[in-house]
Design an enzyme around this catalytic site. Structure first.
Site, PDB file in Angstrom:
ATOM      1  N   GLY A  59       0.537  -1.382  -0.122  1.00  0.00           N
ATOM      2  CA  GLY A  59      -0.280   0.267  -0.095  1.00  0.00           C
ATOM      3  C   GLY A  59       0.820   1.144  -0.235  1.00  0.00           C
ATOM      4  CG  ASN A 107      -6.901   2.572   2.484  1.00  0.00           C
ATOM      5  OD1 ASN A 107      -6.873   1.679   1.935  1.00  0.00           O
ATOM      6  ND2 ASN A 107      -6.051   1.748   3.458  1.00  0.00           N
ATOM      7  N   GLY A 110      -8.936   1.853  -3.102  1.00  0.00           N
ATOM      8  CA  GLY A 110      -9.318   0.707  -4.197  1.00  0.00           C
ATOM      9  C   GLY A 110      -8.640   0.239  -5.531  1.00  0.00           C
ATOM     10  CG  PHE A 111      -6.686  -3.201  -4.902  1.00  0.00           C
ATOM     11  CD1 PHE A 111      -6.450  -3.176  -4.233  1.00  0.00           C
ATOM     12  CD2 PHE A 111      -7.389  -4.192  -5.796  1.00  0.00           C
ATOM     13  CE1 PHE A 111      -6.866  -4.282  -2.937  1.00  0.00           C
ATOM     14  CE2 PHE A 111      -7.544  -5.636  -4.840  1.00  0.00           C
ATOM     15  CZ  PHE A 111      -7.206  -5.610  -3.497  1.00  0.00           C
ATOM     16  CG  ASN A 167      -4.844  -7.639  -0.900  1.00  0.00           C
ATOM     17  OD1 ASN A 167      -6.021  -8.278   0.172  1.00  0.00           O
ATOM     18  ND2 ASN A 167      -5.042  -6.392  -1.127  1.00  0.00           N
ATOM     19  CB  SER A 170      -8.427  -4.837  -0.025  1.00  0.00           C
ATOM     20  OG  SER A 170      -8.910  -3.351  -0.515  1.00  0.00           O
ATOM     21  CG  ASN A 172     -10.973   0.317   0.637  1.00  0.00           C
ATOM     22  OD1 ASN A 172     -11.824   0.293   1.372  1.00  0.00           O
ATOM     23  ND2 ASN A 172      -9.793   0.663   1.112  1.00  0.00           N
ATOM     24  N   GLY A 257      -3.442   1.115  11.708  1.00  0.00           N
ATOM     25  CA  GLY A 257      -3.087   1.906  12.610  1.00  0.00           C
ATOM     26  C   GLY A 257      -3.299   1.799  14.075  1.00  0.00           C
ATOM     27  N   GLY A 286      -0.767  -1.420  13.100  1.00  0.00           N
ATOM     28  CA  GLY A 286      -0.676  -0.920  13.958  1.00  0.00           C
ATOM     29  C   GLY A 286       0.749  -0.958  15.243  1.00  0.00           C
ATOM     30  CB  SER A 308      -0.530   3.402  10.210  1.00  0.00           C
ATOM     31  OG  SER A 308      -1.390   2.984   8.719  1.00  0.00           O
TER      32      SER A 308
HETATM   33  C1  LIG Z   1      -3.449   4.348   2.897  1.00  0.00           C
HETATM   34  C2  LIG Z   1      -3.459   2.391   2.462  1.00  0.00           C
HETATM   35  C3  LIG Z   1      -3.490   1.824   1.417  1.00  0.00           C
HETATM   36  C4  LIG Z   1      -3.305   0.111   1.788  1.00  0.00           C
HETATM   37  N1  LIG Z   1      -3.229  -0.035   0.356  1.00  0.00           N
HETATM   38  C5  LIG Z   1      -2.820  -1.903   0.711  1.00  0.00           C
HETATM   39  C6  LIG Z   1      -2.744  -2.887  -0.529  1.00  0.00           C
HETATM   40  O1  LIG Z   1      -3.170  -2.417  -1.645  1.00  0.00           O
HETATM   41  N2  LIG Z   1      -3.178  -4.035  -0.281  1.00  0.00           N
HETATM   42  C7  LIG Z   1      -2.771  -4.743   1.143  1.00  0.00           C
HETATM   43  O2  LIG Z   1      -3.231  -6.059   0.768  1.00  0.00           O
HETATM   44  N3  LIG Z   1      -3.101  -3.746   2.227  1.00  0.00           N
HETATM   45  C8  LIG Z   1      -3.297  -2.377   1.266  1.00  0.00           C
HETATM   46  N4  LIG Z   1      -3.415  -1.973   3.087  1.00  0.00           N
HETATM   47  C9  LIG Z   1      -2.794  -2.402   3.866  1.00  0.00           C
HETATM   48  C10 LIG Z   1      -1.716  -2.409   4.893  1.00  0.00           C
HETATM   49  O3  LIG Z   1      -0.908  -3.188   4.799  1.00  0.00           O
HETATM   50  C11 LIG Z   1      -1.542  -2.762   6.208  1.00  0.00           C
HETATM   51  O4  LIG Z   1      -2.361  -4.639   6.339  1.00  0.00           O
HETATM   52  C12 LIG Z   1      -2.773  -2.612   7.381  1.00  0.00           C
HETATM   53  O5  LIG Z   1      -3.028  -1.251   6.665  1.00  0.00           O
HETATM   54  C13 LIG Z   1      -2.255  -2.067   9.065  1.00  0.00           C
HETATM   55  O6  LIG Z   1      -1.140  -1.866   8.997  1.00  0.00           O
HETATM   56  P1  LIG Z   1      -0.222  -0.944   9.942  1.00  0.00           P
HETATM   57  O7  LIG Z   1      -1.219  -0.696  10.588  1.00  0.00           O
HETATM   58  O8  LIG Z   1       0.816  -1.157  10.491  1.00  0.00           O
HETATM   59  O9  LIG Z   1      -1.048  -0.233   8.271  1.00  0.00           O
HETATM   60  C14 LIG Z   1      -3.371  -0.483   3.025  1.00  0.00           C
HETATM   61  C15 LIG Z   1      -3.141  -0.031   4.552  1.00  0.00           C
HETATM   62  C16 LIG Z   1      -2.872   2.092   4.029  1.00  0.00           C
HETATM   63  C17 LIG Z   1      -3.209   2.627   4.903  1.00  0.00           C
END
Ligand SMILES: Cc1cc2nc3c(=O)[nH]c(=O)nc-3n(C[C@H](O)[C@H](O)[C@H](O)COP(=O)(O)O)c2cc1C
Length: 344
Positions: A59, A107, A110-111, A167, A170, A172, A257, A286, A308
């Site tokens: 992401g 977020n 939406g890929f 994956n 998601s 979204n 987060g 998180g 995050s």
């Molecule tokens: C802006 C954003 C975009 C993300 N896009 C993807 C994505 O394309 N594919 C995916 O598997 N996870 C995506 N994630 C999820 C993260 O990989 C992760 O699983 C999730 O944010 C939890 O971890 P964190 O709390 O450390 O951010 C996205 C997260 C954020 C914040």
């Protein structure tokens, strides 16, 4: 130092603009190479030796624009994506929100991504360079056959990735999470495994934090049956835990987060108990400190990932967590972090 100067400006900009500027800065930075070796932190998962267990979650670098700069920040692995077969614009902006009071992000991107051809070209150009590079694969929103999309992505990226992540978590892409259902999941994984061909690229599966206990049992059964290489727990949540303070908490999308941490930890424990340690787990959600990472590892994660927390704590976070984990391994009288996995 540069980051300290830039941080107030980045927080004044819309979140997605700040993200784009950060990617540009990383592309221009002289960072590169690989994470500094910490022998006590090396972890072997799915036959891959990760130099340390701290990975960048997907992401952040969806299109594989700056993986080498990210290794230079100390990450032991970088997962790019999600990438879909055809390029995709994603949802309308604004679609990325910082919940500053909560150290959280919502977020609904939406890929949005450049598609398999462009990303595949970037990956081909960097083949042979060091670094554990995972490719997170998905389906186009308007695809008439999503299973075929995952199979196509596997065929294209298996020769270019150290590992692949399927994956299906998601929130979204409407309907995507239904692929976690027992009947759909077996067929999907059969298609992916068949598409991998002679490249025995390990396959990981990324899951949502919003699963029921019965879903978890079924997913673990299938994962073991199909001999998946690891489970990644978790993606963002569609729930809104009590106590969020930011006015942006009502935005639609996946929450990540700090407020996700207790849920993601509970999910990890549930997967650990359902698999009995028979399949490696990767803890995400998180994680913001060495303490969080250590707790996740003791709860059963062989590796961890984060995204995050870097928004709030900056580019030194990965290296700080690596240093803190090495200290904890020593303080526990262990010689390798592998000894800590699943001890609590
Ligand atoms: C802006 C954003 C975009 C993300 N896009 C993807 C994505 O394309 N594919 C995916 O598997 N996870 C995506 N994630 C999820 C993260 O990989 C992760 O699983 C999730 O944010 C939890 O971890 P964190 O709390 O450390 O951010 C996205 C997260 C954020 C914040």
């Amino acid at each position: 130092m540069l980051y300290r100067l830039a941080r107030p400006l980045l927080f004044r900009l819309p979140a997605e603009t700040a993200h784009t500027l950060t990617l540009r800065a990383l592309a221009l930075s002289p960072l590169g190479g690989r994470a500094a070796p910490e022998p006590a932190l090396a972890q072997r998962v799915a036959g891959i030796v990760f130099p340390n267990p701290v990975g960048l979650a997907p992401g952040f670098d969806k299109n594989a624009q700056v993986p080498d700069a990210l290794f230079g920040l100390g990450f032991g692995s970088v997962e790019i994506g999600t990438v879909t077969p055809r390029p995709q614009a994603g949802n309308a902006r604004p679609r990325l929100f910082r919940l500053i009071e909560d150290e959280a992000v919502i977020n609904r991107m939406g890929f949005n991504n450049d598609g398999a051809e462009v990303v595949g070209r970037r990956l081909t150009q960097r083949l042979g360079r060091p670094g554990i590079l995972g490719v997170n694969i998905g389906a186009n929103k308007d695809s008439p056959d999503r299973v075929a999309d995952y199979a196509e992505m596997t065929r294209i990226t298996a020769p270019l990735a150290t590992y692949l992540t399927v994956n299906i978590s998601s929130p979204n892409t409407p309907g995507l999470r239904a692929l976690q259902d027992e009947s759909a999941l077996g067929d999907l994984l059969d298609a992916v495994i068949a598409a991998r061909g002679p490249h025995k690229t390990p396959i990981f599966l990324k899951l949502a934090p919003d699963l029921q206990t019965s879903d978890i049992d079924a997913i673990c059964r299938i994962a073991l049956d199909k001999r998946l290489d690891a489970l990644i727990v978790t993606n963002t949540t569609i729930t809104r835990p009590a106590g969020l303070r930011s006015p942006l908490a009502a935005e639609t999308g996946g929450l990540s987060g700090k407020p996700l941490a207790p849920m993601a930890l509970d999910m990890l424990r549930a997967f650990r108990s359902a698999t009995g340690g028979a399949i490696p787990l990767i803890g995400v959600g998180g994680i913001a400190s060495a303490e969080d990472a250590w707790q996740r590892i003791c709860a059963g994660a062989s590796l961890i990932q984060l995204y995050s927390a870097m928004v709030f704590h900056g580019p030194k976070l990965a290296q700080n967590i690596v240093t803190g984990l090495a200290r904890r391994v020593r303080a526990a009288g262990m010689t390798s972090i592998a000894e800590a996995v699943g001890t609590q």
